[in-house]
Design an enzyme around this catalytic site. Structure first.
Site, PDB file in Angstrom:
ATOM      1  N   ASP A 150       0.832  -1.210   0.000  1.00  0.00           N
ATOM      2  CA  ASP A 150       0.000   0.000   0.000  1.00  0.00           C
ATOM      3  C   ASP A 150       0.870   1.265   0.000  1.00  0.00           C
ATOM      4  O   ASP A 150       1.956   1.272   0.572  1.00  0.00           O
ATOM      5  CB  ASP A 150      -0.909  -0.010   1.241  1.00  0.00           C
ATOM      6  CG  ASP A 150      -2.091   0.930   1.075  1.00  0.00           C
ATOM      7  OD1 ASP A 150      -2.326   1.415  -0.047  1.00  0.00           O
ATOM      8  OD2 ASP A 150      -2.778   1.188   2.078  1.00  0.00           O
ATOM      9  N   GLY A 205      -0.088   5.390  -4.440  1.00  0.00           N
ATOM     10  CA  GLY A 205      -0.770   6.625  -4.822  1.00  0.00           C
ATOM     11  C   GLY A 205      -0.235   7.817  -4.049  1.00  0.00           C
ATOM     12  O   GLY A 205       0.072   8.875  -4.616  1.00  0.00           O
ATOM     13  N   TRP A 229       2.638   8.077  -2.568  1.00  0.00           N
ATOM     14  CA  TRP A 229       4.035   8.300  -2.976  1.00  0.00           C
ATOM     15  C   TRP A 229       4.062   9.195  -4.218  1.00  0.00           C
ATOM     16  O   TRP A 229       4.851  10.138  -4.297  1.00  0.00           O
ATOM     17  CB  TRP A 229       4.689   6.950  -3.276  1.00  0.00           C
ATOM     18  CG  TRP A 229       6.143   7.010  -3.632  1.00  0.00           C
ATOM     19  CD1 TRP A 229       7.208   6.909  -2.789  1.00  0.00           C
ATOM     20  CD2 TRP A 229       6.696   7.185  -4.951  1.00  0.00           C
ATOM     21  NE1 TRP A 229       8.395   7.001  -3.486  1.00  0.00           N
ATOM     22  CE2 TRP A 229       8.100   7.168  -4.819  1.00  0.00           C
ATOM     23  CE3 TRP A 229       6.150   7.345  -6.226  1.00  0.00           C
ATOM     24  CZ2 TRP A 229       8.968   7.307  -5.901  1.00  0.00           C
ATOM     25  CZ3 TRP A 229       7.009   7.489  -7.311  1.00  0.00           C
ATOM     26  CH2 TRP A 229       8.400   7.473  -7.149  1.00  0.00           C
ATOM     27  N   ARG A 239      -0.889   8.923 -10.320  1.00  0.00           N
ATOM     28  CA  ARG A 239      -0.868   7.733  -9.450  1.00  0.00           C
ATOM     29  C   ARG A 239      -0.177   6.544 -10.136  1.00  0.00           C
ATOM     30  O   ARG A 239       0.484   5.723  -9.483  1.00  0.00           O
ATOM     31  CB  ARG A 239      -2.300   7.357  -9.056  1.00  0.00           C
ATOM     32  CG  ARG A 239      -2.950   8.371  -8.108  1.00  0.00           C
ATOM     33  CD  ARG A 239      -4.396   7.997  -7.842  1.00  0.00           C
ATOM     34  NE  ARG A 239      -4.503   6.689  -7.203  1.00  0.00           N
ATOM     35  CZ  ARG A 239      -4.363   6.479  -5.884  1.00  0.00           C
ATOM     36  NH1 ARG A 239      -4.149   7.483  -5.076  1.00  0.00           N
ATOM     37  NH2 ARG A 239      -4.467   5.260  -5.389  1.00  0.00           N
ATOM     38  N   HIS A 251       2.537   3.364  -9.009  1.00  0.00           N
ATOM     39  CA  HIS A 251       2.456   1.912  -9.213  1.00  0.00           C
ATOM     40  C   HIS A 251       3.718   1.398  -9.924  1.00  0.00           C
ATOM     41  O   HIS A 251       4.223   0.323  -9.615  1.00  0.00           O
ATOM     42  CB  HIS A 251       1.205   1.563 -10.022  1.00  0.00           C
ATOM     43  CG  HIS A 251      -0.077   1.919  -9.304  1.00  0.00           C
ATOM     44  ND1 HIS A 251      -0.304   1.561  -7.993  1.00  0.00           N
ATOM     45  CD2 HIS A 251      -1.177   2.602  -9.694  1.00  0.00           C
ATOM     46  CE1 HIS A 251      -1.494   2.012  -7.610  1.00  0.00           C
ATOM     47  NE2 HIS A 251      -2.037   2.652  -8.620  1.00  0.00           N
ATOM     48  N   GLU A 291     -12.070  -4.966  -5.312  1.00  0.00           N
ATOM     49  CA  GLU A 291     -12.648  -3.625  -5.135  1.00  0.00           C
ATOM     50  C   GLU A 291     -11.936  -2.560  -5.979  1.00  0.00           C
ATOM     51  O   GLU A 291     -12.456  -1.470  -6.182  1.00  0.00           O
ATOM     52  CB  GLU A 291     -12.591  -3.202  -3.654  1.00  0.00           C
ATOM     53  CG  GLU A 291     -13.504  -3.989  -2.719  1.00  0.00           C
ATOM     54  CD  GLU A 291     -12.997  -5.398  -2.408  1.00  0.00           C
ATOM     55  OE1 GLU A 291     -11.755  -5.607  -2.397  1.00  0.00           O
ATOM     56  OE2 GLU A 291     -13.833  -6.300  -2.191  1.00  0.00           O
ATOM     57  N   LEU A 318      11.145 -20.256  -4.957  1.00  0.00           N
ATOM     58  CA  LEU A 318      10.108 -19.427  -4.328  1.00  0.00           C
ATOM     59  C   LEU A 318       8.767 -19.590  -5.048  1.00  0.00           C
ATOM     60  O   LEU A 318       8.694 -19.556  -6.272  1.00  0.00           O
ATOM     61  CB  LEU A 318      10.522 -17.946  -4.403  1.00  0.00           C
ATOM     62  CG  LEU A 318       9.466 -16.947  -3.901  1.00  0.00           C
ATOM     63  CD1 LEU A 318       9.334 -17.020  -2.385  1.00  0.00           C
ATOM     64  CD2 LEU A 318       9.805 -15.522  -4.336  1.00  0.00           C
ATOM     65  N   ARG A 350       1.829  -5.089   5.946  1.00  0.00           N
ATOM     66  CA  ARG A 350       1.124  -4.045   5.198  1.00  0.00           C
ATOM     67  C   ARG A 350       1.911  -2.755   5.322  1.00  0.00           C
ATOM     68  O   ARG A 350       2.157  -2.278   6.435  1.00  0.00           O
ATOM     69  CB  ARG A 350      -0.302  -3.843   5.704  1.00  0.00           C
ATOM     70  CG  ARG A 350      -1.012  -2.758   4.878  1.00  0.00           C
ATOM     71  CD  ARG A 350      -2.471  -2.606   5.215  1.00  0.00           C
ATOM     72  NE  ARG A 350      -3.076  -1.635   4.307  1.00  0.00           N
ATOM     73  CZ  ARG A 350      -4.322  -1.689   3.866  1.00  0.00           C
ATOM     74  NH1 ARG A 350      -5.106  -2.666   4.252  1.00  0.00           N
ATOM     75  NH2 ARG A 350      -4.775  -0.781   3.033  1.00  0.00           N
ATOM     76  N   ARG A 388      -5.219  -2.580   8.434  1.00  0.00           N
ATOM     77  CA  ARG A 388      -6.394  -3.373   8.019  1.00  0.00           C
ATOM     78  C   ARG A 388      -5.944  -4.553   7.181  1.00  0.00           C
ATOM     79  O   ARG A 388      -4.880  -4.513   6.561  1.00  0.00           O
ATOM     80  CB  ARG A 388      -7.312  -2.516   7.128  1.00  0.00           C
ATOM     81  CG  ARG A 388      -8.074  -1.433   7.803  1.00  0.00           C
ATOM     82  CD  ARG A 388      -9.127  -0.890   6.845  1.00  0.00           C
ATOM     83  NE  ARG A 388      -8.551  -0.124   5.762  1.00  0.00           N
ATOM     84  CZ  ARG A 388      -8.330   1.207   5.809  1.00  0.00           C
ATOM     85  NH1 ARG A 388      -8.643   1.877   6.897  1.00  0.00           N
ATOM     86  NH2 ARG A 388      -7.818   1.830   4.770  1.00  0.00           N
ATOM     87  N   ILE A 389      -6.823  -5.550   7.107  1.00  0.00           N
ATOM     88  CA  ILE A 389      -6.561  -6.711   6.236  1.00  0.00           C
ATOM     89  C   ILE A 389      -7.123  -6.435   4.831  1.00  0.00           C
ATOM     90  O   ILE A 389      -6.649  -6.985   3.843  1.00  0.00           O
ATOM     91  CB  ILE A 389      -7.234  -7.986   6.811  1.00  0.00           C
ATOM     92  CG1 ILE A 389      -6.807  -8.251   8.259  1.00  0.00           C
ATOM     93  CG2 ILE A 389      -6.971  -9.198   5.939  1.00  0.00           C
ATOM     94  CD1 ILE A 389      -5.408  -8.733   8.459  1.00  0.00           C
ATOM     95  N   SER A 390      -8.153  -5.556   4.757  1.00  0.00           N
ATOM     96  CA  SER A 390      -8.751  -5.159   3.474  1.00  0.00           C
ATOM     97  C   SER A 390      -9.123  -6.345   2.573  1.00  0.00           C
ATOM     98  O   SER A 390      -8.781  -6.357   1.384  1.00  0.00           O
ATOM     99  CB  SER A 390      -7.812  -4.213   2.730  1.00  0.00           C
ATOM    100  OG  SER A 390      -7.718  -2.991   3.419  1.00  0.00           O
TER     101      SER A 390
END
Ligand code: FPP
Length: 250
Positions: A26, A29, A31, A39, A43, A73, A137, A194, A200-202
């Site tokens: 997170d 945006g 940054w 934005r 990313h 979302e 991995l 996070r 939050r887990i969102s």
């Protein structure tokens, strides 16, 4: 930097590193906003951090890394940002997957990929196909993913099995249910990170995070460094109440 955490009483070489790390990346945006950039530039900068953290996990022999790239979302963001993110996914997958393959990384996407463009779905399938036999991995990229979607999807798959008489209701237990969830082929995340200051887990891995240690940090994802990641690993070793010797090999 190679990090090695040890304590008395553990077998020689037994690591205190998490086997599986899950990350909500997170702050891209904010940054970008701070630099008066669009934005999308945030990313793009975030991808660089992602690459660094993947490499760090490879170096430290972490078994699995699961990153939240796009939530169910996120479709409701401005169209320009969604398009920029989609384009970034395509270009990132195309430019990174061969390098990841050389590093023996097994790439897997979780989430409902049917909503993505055909081109992106093709890229996703090719990345998974190319790396499917790799034993390094396990990199899971959550894209159009939601924890509630995952649970509902598992229910649908399970009901289908019951209707087809492949499973009996009385046989359903947590292990059985888990086998229908995303990430059923790796241990549940030991450590959740996070960035970006929210706690939050969102709607990330709701089922899989049941026993994970939760680590929140204010640093915005594009600024999150190897040192910050290793700080989280050291914090995790402490959370496990393994306050033993810490050896850091530079
Ligand atoms: C959250 O920051 C970040 C995202 C929604 C996208 C994360 C995606 C990447 C870093 C690209 C990874 C790409 C691949 C292919 C793995 P935000 O936009 O919510 O930031 P804000 O909270 O500051 O607004």
């Amino acid at each position: 930097m190679n990090i090695h955490l040890e304590k008395d009483g553990l077998e020689d070489g037994q690591s205190l590193l998490p086997r599986h790390v899950a990350v909500v990346m997170d702050g891209n945006g904010r940054w970008a906003n701070k630099r008066h950039l669009p934005r999308a530039a945030g990313h793009k900068a975030g991808v660089k951090t992602t690459r660094k953290i993947v490499e760090n996990c490879v170096k430290n022999n972490i078994e699995a890394l699961t990153i939240f790239a796009f939530s169910s979302e996120n479709w409701s963001r401005p169209q320009a940002e969604v398009s920029a993110l989609m384009a970034l996914f395509v270009s990132t997958i195309m430019s990174e997957v061969r390098k990841l393959h050389k590093k023996n990384v097994h790439v897997q996407f979780i989430g409902d990929r049917k909503q993505f463009s055909e081109k992106l779905q093709k890229n996703i399938n090719e990345a998974e196909g190319l790396t499917k036999n790799n034993i390094g991995l396990h990199l899971n990229i959550a894209a159009n993913y939601g924890g509630r979607w995952d649970v509902v999807n598992a229910c649908k798959l399970l009901i289908n099995e019951v209707q087809n008489k492949n499973k009996k209701i009385q046989d359903i237990d947590e292990a059985c249910f888990n086998s229908f969830m995303s990430l059923n082929d790796v241990p549940a995340p030991d450590l959740f990170i996070r960035t970006g200051g929210e706690q939050r887990i969102s709607n990330f891995l709701l089922w899989q995070l049941a026993y994970s240690e939760l680590y929140f940090v204010d640093t915005l994802w594009p600024d999150f460094s190897d040192k910050d990641f290793e700080q989280a690993l050291i914090w995790f070793a402490g959370r496990q109440r393994r306050f033993g010797k810490i050896i850091i090999n530079h």
